[in-house]
Design an enzyme around this catalytic site. Structure first.
Site, PDB file in Angstrom:
ATOM      1  CG  ASP A 155      -1.759   1.216   1.352  1.00 39.85           C
ATOM      2  OD1 ASP A 155      -2.486   1.503   0.396  1.00 39.85           O
ATOM      3  OD2 ASP A 155      -1.670   1.894   2.396  1.00 39.85           O
TER       4      ASP A 155
ATOM      5  CG  ASP B 110      -0.676   2.492   7.113  1.00 36.91           C
ATOM      6  OD1 ASP B 110      -1.249   2.440   6.008  1.00 36.91           O
ATOM      7  OD2 ASP B 110      -0.357   3.547   7.679  1.00 36.91           O
TER       8      ASP B 110
ATOM      9  CG  ASP C 254      -4.198  -0.999   3.556  1.00 38.28           C
ATOM     10  OD1 ASP C 254      -4.598  -0.878   2.387  1.00 38.28           O
ATOM     11  OD2 ASP C 254      -3.450  -0.179   4.115  1.00 38.28           O
TER      12      ASP C 254
END
Length: 910
Positions: free
Chosen positions: A464, A659, A663
């Protein structure tokens, strides 16, 4: 990683899902993996126990229970019925630390007891060996040997005998059962031989007594060797669990508590147990922070390396969070306690690591199943060994049968001793214990042992962007409005709408509005669309803050967004009742270590892909900065999940690093979910590995640690299985002496523990951990399996005297008159050797010796002509004095019927 995040993750992990309860028991009395398997089976059979895991290395049982279905006393009783002792583990931080201190004290007492027994056993075993081989037939020496063997067998060997007796009472067996059976068999056999004497005559006059050689030295040597091995194992296991113990013992024992009514009054120094949530406390430079809290006043740097692994102190100001156990470096702080006891971040972190250490990978469950049946199988093999040796000697008579039985007994005892399941039981849990403990000290939290298996074949990592590759700390880069004059109004409206969100975009917008001193209107009916934006009612109007709709991106707005995206900024639009109000640009900063982190993953053979909900141009700018080729932008949480599934459908083993709340689903879908500790609790809860520091390089470090730990597990199992596969057959065939079997067993256990302890050096300066290809890992595992085979085979070929070489030689020599002259030479050591001669035949008159001479000639020409004694009709004994080497013993004489007797026996004296 905040205290709340750690607490949330621990609660979920402990519960095991749903409303299940979590309980841990310390189990005493386990001496091998078969013990752990038996306790686990006893606990699993209790009603209300959903899952029970027993770790031999940590001597701890971890249970998942149905609420209220079973009491602690019932579980403790179940363990006691299996022959062991159990006590519940305290969950509070202080109680936990005290329990660890008591555990260390217990370990120290156990090691001290072993040392005392070793100090007695070793010199007595040496004396017994010396007297046994120097004076094998001297009556006084034989009784002295028996007297010395008594304390070795029954005091030095008491831990083995007691454990075996407790297991027998519970109708169970373990490694101590094998030790007790073998040493008691040796002691009993020797005692019977000591008390069984036979007269020796010369010219019809009794001149002496003779007896079989005593084997007290065998039991004494075995006990001394096993005591040393168990002490080494205990020391090594204590070192293996040191990382987590050191972490748990970092908590402060006292706190400086302030009077809330008068903060200027002198502080009171109180025990940590007396601190309550809401209490005010004072921190001076060098103080250990006693509990979790929040800074009320003051400024200081705090060393949080014990939680995050980061060496640099973190600056703390009013409003900052404090974690218990961390160290105040240089300033004075006043704080308010927000979590105490078992609720602190430190207590939960220790619980998480210990929970991971209690889990078992699939391969260990197979090893446990082997260990469950191992001891009974070994007992059966030992009985078969004894039976075969007896049957092969059944045609012999008198001393021949007895001596052949002794060789069979040696082989049987060797099987009982050498087949130790300790190495098999220690192979996995000790490696996990050291690996996860080392990970905790580096700020790498590995959730379970299953993670180690999944990490080995990982070939793709999906990152991410925000908070993972970038800092996630967005800042205002620009504001645009259609008329060019309402920047503050646009920002104020966006901040009001975002006031109900904790997303990094919301935090940045609110911070910018606060810096400008903007007043925010109240917002109601807040709704968040993950990956898109937020909507709220403000002054009766519907306000949207988030991604721009396609139909709005035209004209001046399109040009503005294009410029912002080209610079890598993230753009959001603000709408009121579906009418464009303005746009805001937010800039994120790429983490300084991100490029090195991506390069490190590639060196491990892992492909890296970037996923983000940001616009394509901003995502591409970040990807180019860190060296990532494949980028997917403007992806929703559902699209992230779909991308992970697509990669898995292609046969890839995918790891997801993120994080944020959005996600969590992708982390759960991935083969391996890795959360950055700076992120949200939902992401951390869904992850398999957590990098507490937020340093992206920790991802590669965590994967290397997981792979190295799993490789060492396989090396240990290879060693344990390879050792047993070759050692048991050697013992059964009589090639492996019982004394050396005890040494080999101890070395095997210590070897797997020592190999596991190599993980304590992981990541230390001067001890780099190579990435290592899959081929190299497989070769190392194969080498670990073959190494014990090679070592034992080399000893057989190079040092045959190290093993149980024949201590006697026998031969049946047919004679011309139909008799058989049966000859037995014993023991084949330098010095006086007993040579027994039996005459067997059909006619009683013939099976006596009228005359007989014995001559021994060595290959070097030395000769020995011994005196011959009569031990009964048709049984004479000679005592030639033989040195080391090959000797030819020649027999000549006449039987009772006047028929000539002759024959030759060739022996090797060792």
């Amino acid at each position: 990683m905040s205290a709340t995040d750690i607490a949330t993750r621990a609660a979920s992990s402990a519960a095991g899902g749903g409303d299940r309860e979590h309980l841990e028991l310390d189990v005493a009395g386990m001496t091998c993996s078969s013990c752990a398997a038996r306790v686990q089976r006893a606990l699993s059979q209790q009603p209300g126990v959903s899952e029970a895991l027993v770790n031999y290395a940590t001597a701890r049982a971890t249970l998942t229970l149905e609420p209220g279905a079973v009491g602690v006393d019932q579980l403790v009783a179940a363990v006691a019925h299996a022959g062991y002792d159990a006590t519940p583990v305290a969950l509070g931080a202080t109680e936990h630390a005290r329990a660890l201190e008591q555990h260390e004290a217990s370990e120290a007492r156990e090691q001290a007891s072993l040392v005392r027994r070793i100090v007695v056993a070793v010199p007595l075993a040496i004396a017994i060996l010396a007297l046994t081989y120097l004076e094998p037939r001297q009556p006084t020496a034989r009784w002295v040997v028996a007297a010395l063997a008594l304390p070795v067998q029954f005091w030095c060997g008491y831990p083995f005998l007691r454990s075996a007796w407790l297991r027998a009472r519970a109708r169970a067996t373990n490694m101590d059962t094998l030790i007790a059976l073998s040493t008691l068999a040796s002691f009993t056999y020797s005692s019977v031989m000591l008390l069984s004497t036979e007269a020796v005559y010369r010219d019809g006059v009794e001149v002496s007594l003779f007896n079989m050689r005593l084997d007290y030295d065998m039991g004494a040597t075995i006990i001394a060797a096993l005591l040393i091995a168990r002490w080494c194992e205990a020391k090594a296991r204590s070192r293996a669990g040191r990382s987590v113990r050191e972490l748990a013992l970092l908590g402060a024992s006292t706190a400086r508590v302030l009077d809330p009514a008068d903060t200027s009054a002198p502080e009171r120094l109180v025990a940590i147990e007396q601190v309550r949530r809401g209490d005010l406390f004072l921190l001076r430079p060098g103080d250990r922070i006693p509990v979790d809290g929040i800074v009320i006043s003051g400024a200081s740097a705090v060393d949080e390396s014990m939680l995050t692994g980061e060496a640099l102190p973190v600056e703390k100001a009013p409003g900052a969070l404090l974690s218990g156990g961390t160290l105040n470096v240089d300033g004075v702080l006043q704080g308010r306690a927000t979590a105490v006891g078992a609720d602190t971040a430190l207590a939960h972190l220790v619980a998480l690591v210990e929970g991971a250490q209690a889990t078992k990978p699939k391969i260990q469950r197979l090893a446990d199943e082997i260990a469950r049946y191992f001891v009974p199988i070994v007992i059966v093999l030992a009985a078969l060994t004894c039976l075969v040796w007896v049957l092969t000697g059944q045609g012999l008579v008198g001393m021949f049968a007895s001596m052949h039985l002794e060789r069979g007994m040696d082989a049987t005892i060797g099987v009982l001793i050498v087949a130790c399941p300790c190495a098999l039981g220690l192979a996995t849990p000790v490696a996990i214990l050291v690996g996860t403990g080392r990970g905790a000290s580096l700020g790498l939290l590995i959730a379970s042992a299953a993670v180690l298996e999944r990490s080995r074949d990982l070939d793709t990592i999906v990152l991410d962007k925000t908070g993972t590759v970038t800092t996630g700390e967005l800042s205002l880069a620009g504001v645009w409005s259609p008329d060019g004059a309402g920047a503050d109004a646009v920002l104020a409206l966006a901040a009001a709408a975002e006031s109900g969100s904790e997303h990094p975009v919301a935090v940045a917008v609110l911070a910018a509005a606060s810096e400008r001193g903007l007043a925010l209107a109240p917002a109601v009916d807040f709704r968040s669309t993950p990956g898109q934006g937020v909507r709220a009612l403000i002054d009766g109007a519907s306000v949207w803050v988030g991604r721009p709709r396609a139909e709005l991106v035209a004209g001046e707005l399109a040009a503005v967004l294009s410029d912002w995206e080209a610079s890598g900024a993230t753009a959001i639009v603000v709408e009121r009742d579906s009418q464009l109000v303005g746009a805001i640009a937010l800039a994120d900063t790429v983490k300084a270590e991100a490029r090195d982190a991506v390069a490190g993953l590639r060196r491990m053979g892992i492909e890296v892909e970037l996923l983000t909900g940001d616009n394509p141009r901003a995502a591409q700018a970040v990807a180019e900065a860190v060296g990532i080729d494949r980028v997917l932008a403007e992806v929703t949480p559902e699209a992230k999940l779909a991308e992970i599934a697509r990669l898995q459908a292609e046969g890839r083993r995918v790891g997801m690093v993120g994080d944020g709340v959005n996600d969590a689903a992708a982390l759960a879908q991935a083969n391996l979910g890795i959360a950055m500790g700076t992120g949200a609790g939902a992401a951390i809860e869904a992850a398999d590995i957590t990098v507490l520091s937020g340093d992206l390089r920790g991802v590669a470090r965590a994967l290397r640690l997981a792979r190295e730990t799993y490789t060492i597990i396989l090396q240990n199992l290879g060693w344990a299985l390879g050792y047993n596969l070759v050692a048991i057959p050697l013992a059964m065939t009589g090639l492996l002496s019982p004394a050396l079997a005890a040494v080999a067993m101890g070395v095997s256990s210590v070897a797997v523990v020592t190999n596991s302890l190599r993980l304590r050096r992981f990541g230390r300066p001067g001890h780099p951990t190579p990435v290592g290809s899959r081929r190299r890992r497989r070769l190392s595992i194969a080498a670990s399996t073959v190494l014990p085979v090679v070592l034992l085979a080399a000893l057989v070929l190079a040092v045959p005297d190290t093993f149980a070489v024949p201590t006697s030689a026998s031969k049946a020599i047919p004679q011309a008159a139909g008799e058989v002259l049966q000859v037995q030479a014993y023991p084949l050591y330098p010095g006086d050797v007993q040579v027994h001669m039996y005459l067997a035949g059909q006619t009683a008159a013939h099976v006596t010796f009228r005359s007989l001479t014995v001559t021994a000639t060595s290959s070097t020409g030395a000769r020995s002509v011994p005196v011959i004694y009569s031990a009964g009709p048709g049984h004479d004994i000679a005592y030639p004095h033989l040195g080391s080497g090959v000797w030819k013993i020649t027999f000549a004489g006449v039987d009772g019927g006047g028929h000539r007797l002759s024959g030759v026996l060739t022996v090797r004296v060792n």
